[in-house]
Design an enzyme around this catalytic site. Structure first.
Site, mmCIF file in Angstrom:
data_model
loop_
_atom_site.group_PDB
_atom_site.id
_atom_site.type_symbol
_atom_site.label_atom_id
_atom_site.label_comp_id
_atom_site.label_asym_id
_atom_site.label_seq_id
_atom_site.Cartn_x
_atom_site.Cartn_y
_atom_site.Cartn_z
ATOM 1 N N ASP A 130 -57.349 11.261 69.677
ATOM 2 C CA ASP A 130 -56.872 10.406 68.593
ATOM 3 C C ASP A 130 -55.961 9.313 69.150
ATOM 4 O O ASP A 130 -55.164 9.574 70.057
ATOM 5 C CB ASP A 130 -56.070 11.230 67.588
ATOM 6 N N LYS A 164 -56.916 6.411 64.353
ATOM 7 C CA LYS A 164 -56.171 7.023 63.248
ATOM 8 C C LYS A 164 -55.593 5.932 62.350
ATOM 9 O O LYS A 164 -54.382 5.705 62.297
ATOM 10 C CB LYS A 164 -55.072 7.930 63.790
ATOM 11 N N GLU A 218 -62.910 14.660 72.412
ATOM 12 C CA GLU A 218 -62.453 13.947 71.226
ATOM 13 C C GLU A 218 -60.947 13.813 71.303
ATOM 14 O O GLU A 218 -60.246 14.787 71.629
ATOM 15 C CB GLU A 218 -62.867 14.711 69.959
ATOM 16 N N ASP A 275 -61.827 23.632 69.763
ATOM 17 C CA ASP A 275 -60.594 23.737 70.548
ATOM 18 C C ASP A 275 -60.817 24.514 71.838
ATOM 19 O O ASP A 275 -59.957 24.519 72.719
ATOM 20 C CB ASP A 275 -59.505 24.437 69.728
ATOM 21 N N HIS A 318 -52.260 12.818 67.647
ATOM 22 C CA HIS A 318 -52.931 13.016 66.365
ATOM 23 C C HIS A 318 -52.119 12.503 65.190
ATOM 24 O O HIS A 318 -52.626 11.769 64.341
ATOM 25 C CB HIS A 318 -53.252 14.497 66.151
ATOM 26 N N GLU A 350 -61.046 8.622 68.339
ATOM 27 C CA GLU A 350 -60.806 8.532 66.900
ATOM 28 C C GLU A 350 -59.653 7.570 66.630
ATOM 29 O O GLU A 350 -58.529 7.803 67.096
ATOM 30 C CB GLU A 350 -60.491 9.887 66.288
ATOM 31 N N HIS A 378 -62.018 19.302 71.320
ATOM 32 C CA HIS A 378 -61.222 18.736 70.230
ATOM 33 C C HIS A 378 -59.780 18.510 70.666
ATOM 34 O O HIS A 378 -59.053 19.455 70.966
ATOM 35 C CB HIS A 378 -61.276 19.703 69.043
ATOM 36 N N ARG A 379 -59.385 17.260 70.750
ATOM 37 C CA ARG A 379 -58.066 16.876 71.290
ATOM 38 C C ARG A 379 -57.906 17.406 72.724
ATOM 39 O O ARG A 379 -56.824 17.807 73.139
ATOM 40 C CB ARG A 379 -56.935 17.367 70.389
#
Length: 235
Positions: free
Chosen positions: A36, A108, A34, A220, A49, A106, A7-8
């Protein structure tokens, strides 16, 4: 097999959405990353993000108002990571190189729609056809636009607890999955469409989603999720 997405990047141990976090995620042997993206004033796709740079950098203001030259003067990170710069999406593609990993991008667009961002991201991905790319967004209109541009791309709707719009959108554009929060895990809609859950950090939650054979999870701490999978010999 339940997919593990960093995640990120490996954001539990590295500055989120940074090249060090992306590199750590690759090294963790996670199945995917993943991240953003936003679109800035000079047209580049930027990995961050928030709509503003305030939380994750030493600057302030809306990301959309920055030129690339001005943005690259900012620093992200903490006392353990010095002089880490905000990356472009193309820098991430170059860093991934030949690594066998899924890149979940993703878009945004739920605050600013960023006209043309869908075409830009697909054009960039087409420059790196060896990289396994999928797209996600909270914004259904973005996913519809992506489907019109590319009939074969894998798309996922990110949601909060309310999943009412998921199945209608799935019928319209054929989603690869839905990405709901952990607390939506008992929603009956999730019996009808595969789910990758966010954000799964506790070891007991990681084990739970393996046990129910979820399509995937965003964490994370991808190293922890990979370690649990190896320990339990999960296939």
């Amino acid at each position: 097999m339940t997919e593990i997405f960093a995640h990120r990047g490996s954001s539990g141990t590295h500055p989120e959405n940074s090249l060090p976090a992306i590199k750590a995620a690759i090294n963790s042997k996670a199945d995917g990353i993943e991240l953003d993206i936003h679109l800035i004033k000079t047209g580049e796709l930027i990995v961050m993000h928030d709509e503003k740079v305030d939380r994750t950098t030493n600057g302030s203001g809306y990301l959309k108002d920055f030129t690339l030259a001005k943005l690259k003067k900012l620093e992200i990170g903490n006392r353990f990571f010095r002089k880490v710069r905000v990356p472009t999406l193309e820098e991430v593609f170059k860093l991934i190189g030949d690594a066998e990993i899924i890149l979940n991008i993703e878009l945004k667009t739920d605050v600013f729609e960023y006209a043309g961002i869908e075409q830009k991201v697909i054009d960039l991905a087409n420059k790196y056809p060896h990289i396994n790319v999928m797209y996600s967004s909270f914004n259904p209109a973005t996913l519809v636009r992506l489907r019109k541009i590319d009939s074969t791309s894998r798309l996922a709707l990110i949601t909060h607890e309310n999943l009412d719009a998921v199945l209608d959108l799935h019928k319209k554009i054929q989603l690869d999955a839905v990405h709901p929060p952990i607390k939506a895990k008992d929603n009956p809609v999730l019996k009808e469409i595969p789910a990758r859950y966010w954000t799964v950090n506790k070891e007991e939650d990681i084990a739970y989603f393996y046990a129910i054979h979820a399509k995937g999870m965003m964490t994370d701490f991808p190293e922890v999720a990979v370690s649990i999978r190896k320990k339990e010999h999960i296939q």
